[in-house]
Structure formats: C-alpha cells, structure tokens
Motif scaffolding. Structure first.
Motif, short mmCIF file in Angstrom:
data_model
loop_
_atom_site.label_atom_id
_atom_site.label_comp_id
_atom_site.label_asym_id
_atom_site.label_seq_id
_atom_site.Cartn_x
_atom_site.Cartn_y
_atom_site.Cartn_z
N GLU A 192 6.59 -8.00 1.50
CA GLU A 192 6.16 -6.68 1.04
C GLU A 192 6.64 -5.62 2.01
O GLU A 192 6.47 -5.76 3.21
N SER A 208 4.83 3.87 -0.50
CA SER A 208 3.60 3.09 -0.46
C SER A 208 3.76 1.87 -1.34
O SER A 208 4.71 1.76 -2.13
N LEU A 250 1.28 -0.24 -3.98
CA LEU A 250 0.00 -0.24 -4.66
C LEU A 250 -0.61 -1.64 -4.67
O LEU A 250 0.06 -2.63 -4.37
N GLY A 251 -1.87 -1.70 -5.02
CA GLY A 251 -2.57 -2.98 -5.01
C GLY A 251 -2.00 -4.00 -5.96
O GLY A 251 -2.14 -5.21 -5.72
N ASP A 252 -1.36 -3.55 -7.03
CA ASP A 252 -0.77 -4.50 -7.98
C ASP A 252 0.64 -4.91 -7.61
O ASP A 252 1.30 -5.62 -8.37
N GLY A 253 1.13 -4.44 -6.45
CA GLY A 253 2.46 -4.81 -5.99
C GLY A 253 3.55 -3.81 -6.35
O GLY A 253 4.69 -3.98 -5.93
N THR A 254 3.22 -2.77 -7.10
CA THR A 254 4.21 -1.75 -7.44
C THR A 254 4.58 -0.95 -6.19
O THR A 254 3.71 -0.47 -5.47
N ARG A 301 8.73 -2.44 -9.57
CA ARG A 301 7.82 -3.59 -9.69
C ARG A 301 8.65 -4.84 -9.93
O ARG A 301 9.13 -5.10 -11.04
N ARG A 307 3.33 -9.47 6.42
CA ARG A 307 4.41 -8.51 6.16
C ARG A 307 5.55 -8.79 7.13
O ARG A 307 5.60 -8.37 8.20
#
Length: 299
Positions: free
Chosen positions: A166, A197, A199-203, A220, A299
């Motif tokens: 990530e 950034s 996001l929490g969903d991986g986007t 994504r 990470r």
C-alpha cells in the motif's frame, strides 16, 4: 489490493463510453521538447503563498560518454529510510493540493517547471525542499517522456514497488500507455501522479496534472476495469482519451494503466547532489529518531 498489473482487456462496451465522459482527467503528458524545464526565475508565486526567490541551480548530473558505464548513486547514509517522515509527507500532499485547477507552468523555489504531469511532481518536491530535478541525469531517451525519467529516479534514488504494498501519501504513482503519438500508442511509462491518500476500501486518491490542469483522481487495483463502485463512488479515473477507431482492447482507466508506485529517498538525493544547499535533511525531519520514520506495519 491485488498484485495484477496488467488486467485483461475490457469486456463491456459501456465502459468505453463511460470513459469518454471522464476526459477532465485525461493525462496531460503528451511529450515535451526537453525533460529539463526552464532555468531559475527571479521570483515566482505559488497559489496561496508569497513570492519566493532561489539561488541559481547547481550543475546537474550528465550522461556519461557512450560506451562507458553509468556511475551508480552512492548508498544513503546509515539509519535513513526511503520513507519520508509523516510531517514531510503531509507537507508534500498539502502543497500539491493547492495546485488543483492550475493549468500553466509551475513555479517553486524560484524555478519554473513545465505544465505537465512530470513538471507538477518535480515542482511539488522542489517546493517541499527536495530538488529531485537536479538529481536526474539527462538522457536522450527521456527527452520526450520525463515521466519515465522520474520512474528511473525513483528506482535509483529510492524504491519502486507494485500493488503488493500500500502506498504512502507523497509517493509517486506511474501509468503506461496513456496516450498515442500518431496512430501508435507510446509504450512504457507515460504519466505520473502523486499519492494523496489511501481510503479504507483500498482506493488510492492521487493528484496529477491532467489534460485540463491539476486534478484529483482515483485508482482501485482490486477492480481495475470499473470506473465506479456499487454506490457510485469513484474507483478508477479515466487517464486516456477515447478516440474514434480505438481497438476494442484499448484500456482507459487508471487501474488498467497502472505501472507501479515509487518513493524518493531524500537521503539518496542528498548523496547524489553532494551538499546541494536546496536540500536540508534536518528540515525534512531526518533529525528525528529512527523510530519516528519507520514504515507503518504492512507498508
């Protein structure tokens, strides 16, 4: 985030029509006459900041004569990691976001940068005190694709990685095949943006200089061929303009054109530039204890 970097060809004709509606994000790196932008300017204004002045740039690395091996960058000083300290990452992203909507040349540190994707990234780093431009050797093959030169800079002055990790804010994100010259696509890396950034969903939200100026876009990798999620949220922005006669297998969305992430290590930039007054490692947070700049877990 799944590691597939080259998803299968698009299976729905409606996706191509949808991409045509997203041209505000079409990549703006159709080539330039030279990788290196204009020289220093006496003053420059960054949106939201007063005019700034900077000293003349130091000499830049040059390509060695043909047939001679290229010199390798020296290793970074011990104890310094490729990950930027969190405050520096936040400053990079904040400076980049202030340019949203900007279409002209970028001015940072008293220097002017080209109004394209690579000039945007170079200016953002320059404004944060990291003169990446000075550390990139000039090579003939890069003259019309500065985004490829930035990818090489990330490899030589930091780290390149793919979807298996990530990204962090301030990292670079690279794309391929985002435009064509004549009737032929340009192979290899053709576009670059700056991660804003995750996001929490991986986007991944990233900032880039597209065809209509600096814009915010989405990536994504878990669903590379989908422009929107089930609730209408943006998953993948269009990075390539739809053209009449495009082959059926043409890819348009960020997830389809993804070519990897990159991270610049200022310590290696400092080693290459050997005392460049534009780069102050302590001011970038490298005076902190080692634990303060370790990567977050996973990470």
């Amino acid at each position: 985030m799944r590691p597939a970097l080259r998803p299968a060809a698009r299976g729905h004709a409606g996706e191509a029509l949808l991409a045509a509606l997203l041209l505000a994000h079409a990549a703006g790196c159709g080539g330039r006459s030279a990788v290196r932008p204009d020289g220093p300017v006496t003053s420059g204004r960054m949106p939201g900041s007063p005019g700034i002045r900077g000293p003349a740039p130091p000499s830049r690395p040059e390509t060695p004569p043909r047939g001679q091996p290229e010199p390798q960058p020296p290793p970074p000083p011990p104890g310094l990691l490729a990950a930027l300290p969190a405050p520096t990452r936040a400053a990079l992203v904040a400076r980049a976001a202030r340019w949203i909507g900007h279409r002209g040349a970028f001015v940072a540190g008293g220097r002017r940068f080209h109004p394209d994707c690579s000039g945007f990234v170079e200016a953002v780093y320059e404004a944060a005190g990291i003169p990446v431009r000075d550390a990139i050797a000039i090579r003939p093959q890069d003259e019309r694709r500065a985004s490829a030169a930035l990818q090489r800079a990330a490899r030589e002055l930091g780290v390149l990685y793919g979807a298996e990790r990530e990204p962090l804010p301030g990292d670079l994100v690279f794309f391929e095949d985002t435009y064509e010259r004549g009737r032929h696509s340009v192979n290899g890396v053709t576009h670059v943006g700056l991660v804003e950034s995750v996001l929490g969903d991986g986007t991944v939200r990233f900032l880039h200089r597209g065809g209509r100026g600096v814009a915010r876009a989405s990536l994504r990798l878990a669903a590379p061929e989908r422009a929107f999620g089930p609730d209408g949220e943006r998953w993948n922005s269009a990075l390539r303009a739809v053209r009449r006669g495009d082959p059926r297998e043409t890819r348009y969305l960020a997830g389809e054109l993804f070519a990897g992430f990159g991270r610049i290590d200022p310590a290696r930039v400092a080693s290459v530039l050997d005392g460049n007054p534009r780069l102050d490692l302590a001011a970038l947070g490298y005076g902190e204890p080692r634990a303060a700049i370790e990567l977050p877990a996973g990470r």
